[in-house]
Design a protein around this motif. Structure first.
Motif, PDB file in Angstrom:
ATOM      1  N   TRP A 181      24.022  45.629 -11.801  1.00  0.00           N
ATOM      2  CA  TRP A 181      23.869  44.178 -11.555  1.00  0.00           C
ATOM      3  C   TRP A 181      23.670  43.422 -12.860  1.00  0.00           C
ATOM      4  O   TRP A 181      24.245  42.356 -13.065  1.00  0.00           O
ATOM      5  CB  TRP A 181      22.690  43.902 -10.625  1.00  0.00           C
ATOM      6  CG  TRP A 181      22.586  44.670  -9.357  1.00  0.00           C
ATOM      7  CD1 TRP A 181      21.432  45.062  -8.735  1.00  0.00           C
ATOM      8  CD2 TRP A 181      23.641  45.120  -8.497  1.00  0.00           C
ATOM      9  NE1 TRP A 181      21.698  45.736  -7.578  1.00  0.00           N
ATOM     10  CE2 TRP A 181      23.045  45.788  -7.402  1.00  0.00           C
ATOM     11  CE3 TRP A 181      25.031  45.050  -8.549  1.00  0.00           C
ATOM     12  CZ2 TRP A 181      23.786  46.364  -6.372  1.00  0.00           C
ATOM     13  CZ3 TRP A 181      25.772  45.627  -7.533  1.00  0.00           C
ATOM     14  CH2 TRP A 181      25.173  46.267  -6.471  1.00  0.00           C
ATOM     15  N   TRP A 192      18.403  37.149  -8.978  1.00  0.00           N
ATOM     16  CA  TRP A 192      19.832  37.228  -8.699  1.00  0.00           C
ATOM     17  C   TRP A 192      20.535  35.984  -9.233  1.00  0.00           C
ATOM     18  O   TRP A 192      19.990  34.876  -9.191  1.00  0.00           O
ATOM     19  CB  TRP A 192      20.079  37.321  -7.193  1.00  0.00           C
ATOM     20  CG  TRP A 192      19.685  38.635  -6.589  1.00  0.00           C
ATOM     21  CD1 TRP A 192      18.564  38.901  -5.864  1.00  0.00           C
ATOM     22  CD2 TRP A 192      20.394  39.881  -6.679  1.00  0.00           C
ATOM     23  NE1 TRP A 192      18.538  40.220  -5.483  1.00  0.00           N
ATOM     24  CE2 TRP A 192      19.654  40.846  -5.966  1.00  0.00           C
ATOM     25  CE3 TRP A 192      21.599  40.255  -7.284  1.00  0.00           C
ATOM     26  CZ2 TRP A 192      20.061  42.173  -5.838  1.00  0.00           C
ATOM     27  CZ3 TRP A 192      22.013  41.574  -7.158  1.00  0.00           C
ATOM     28  CH2 TRP A 192      21.255  42.521  -6.451  1.00  0.00           C
ATOM     29  N   GLN A 215      25.073  40.854  -2.565  1.00  0.00           N
ATOM     30  CA  GLN A 215      24.021  41.864  -2.633  1.00  0.00           C
ATOM     31  C   GLN A 215      22.729  41.431  -1.953  1.00  0.00           C
ATOM     32  O   GLN A 215      21.809  42.226  -1.778  1.00  0.00           O
ATOM     33  CB  GLN A 215      23.760  42.236  -4.094  1.00  0.00           C
ATOM     34  CG  GLN A 215      24.928  42.885  -4.784  1.00  0.00           C
ATOM     35  CD  GLN A 215      25.666  43.850  -3.886  1.00  0.00           C
ATOM     36  OE1 GLN A 215      25.090  44.776  -3.337  1.00  0.00           O
ATOM     37  NE2 GLN A 215      26.958  43.626  -3.697  1.00  0.00           N
ATOM     38  N   VAL A 219      22.660  46.774  -0.548  1.00  0.00           N
ATOM     39  CA  VAL A 219      23.617  47.440  -1.415  1.00  0.00           C
ATOM     40  C   VAL A 219      24.658  48.248  -0.646  1.00  0.00           C
ATOM     41  O   VAL A 219      25.673  48.663  -1.209  1.00  0.00           O
ATOM     42  CB  VAL A 219      22.865  48.364  -2.403  1.00  0.00           C
ATOM     43  CG1 VAL A 219      22.317  49.589  -1.684  1.00  0.00           C
ATOM     44  CG2 VAL A 219      23.765  48.787  -3.548  1.00  0.00           C
ATOM     45  N   PHE A 222      28.497  47.249  -0.743  1.00  0.00           N
ATOM     46  CA  PHE A 222      29.106  47.452  -2.062  1.00  0.00           C
ATOM     47  C   PHE A 222      29.165  48.939  -2.409  1.00  0.00           C
ATOM     48  O   PHE A 222      30.140  49.402  -3.015  1.00  0.00           O
ATOM     49  CB  PHE A 222      28.312  46.688  -3.119  1.00  0.00           C
ATOM     50  CG  PHE A 222      28.985  46.637  -4.453  1.00  0.00           C
ATOM     51  CD1 PHE A 222      30.084  45.816  -4.672  1.00  0.00           C
ATOM     52  CD2 PHE A 222      28.548  47.422  -5.502  1.00  0.00           C
ATOM     53  CE1 PHE A 222      30.718  45.773  -5.901  1.00  0.00           C
ATOM     54  CE2 PHE A 222      29.166  47.386  -6.745  1.00  0.00           C
ATOM     55  CZ  PHE A 222      30.252  46.551  -6.939  1.00  0.00           C
TER      56      PHE A 222
END
Length: 237
Positions: A181, A192, A215, A219, A222
């Protein structure tokens, strides 16, 4: 008398020779694109030779020609690459041409929105209604369709963006998602990155920055994308 603003024949010839021999053609493609008709003629020759093997260089040459808005070049592209340089293959009859059109015009935010839309379309009617995807739906995505979307992003971003690019970074970080990330600019410290204004919608973004995945929902979706068999098939070749 020659136009003093026209590039010399020697310069064009030099760049042409470099383009067909160098392992790093992107800067040369950009320079040729800025040199007017003679430079664009070289890029057409490059596409004629290399266009059946989509790469970031081929994608960049196509973009330079597309954005030139020349009738002559328009005819060339329509005759030789009527659907762009990426075969828009789909096992579920999904039309990926809107993503291609947005990417060719460097409209990365629009391409990202369309990519999510097409992934929902791929997942089915319920996903289209809720506008997000379950990880179990990702597991059932056809490899063909994921590879088409990935190729579009990869080839039309100078090799900076795409699912396969994100996977390569993720693997290099030991499959550590928190590190990923930060690396691709989706998180800064404990915060974020906020959509859409804090994301970078151009080629100045970190490698792997696009396309996005939500996200905030966790998770697993992804992770399913990163672990999809499509990439393992490609890596075996």
């Amino acid at each position: 008398m020659d136009n003093i603003n026209s590039p010399s024949t020697d310069k064009i010839t030099e760049l042409q020779e470099k383009l067909f021999s160098t392992k790093k053609p992107l800067p040369i493609i950009s320079e040729l694109g800025s040199l007017g008709e003679d430079g664009l003629d070289v890029l057409m020759s490059f596409l004629e030779k290399e266009g059946d093997r989509p790469t970031p260089a081929v994608g960049e040459a196509y973009i330079e020609l597309y954005l030139a808005k020349s009738p002559k070049i328009g005819e060339f592209l329509q005759e030789n690459f009527p659907e762009g340089i990426i075969p828009l293959k789909s096992e579920r009859n999904i039309d990926y041409s809107p993503i291609q059109q947005a990417l060719v015009q460097r409209k990365f935010q629009e391409a990202d929105r369309l990519t999510l839309l097409k992934r929902c379309e791929l997942a089915g009617e319920q996903a289209m209604q809720r506008k997000w995807i379950y990880f179990t739906e990702v597991e059932n995505f056809p490899s063909t369709d994921l590879k088409t979307m990935d190729q579009l992003w990869y080839c039309y971003s100078q090799g900076k963006f795409g699912f396969s690019v994100q996977r390569k970074i993720w693997l290099s970080l030991g499959q550590d998602f928190p590190k990923l990330w930060t690396k691709i600019g989706w998180k800064k410290g404990n915060l974020w990155t906020r959509y859409p204004n804090e994301f970078i919608w151009d080629l100045n973004a970190p490698v792997g920055h696009l396309p996005l995945s939500n996200q905030l929902r966790g998770v697993r979706e992804f992770a399913s994308l990163m672990n999809h068999p499509a990439w393992k098939e490609s890596e075996k070749k």
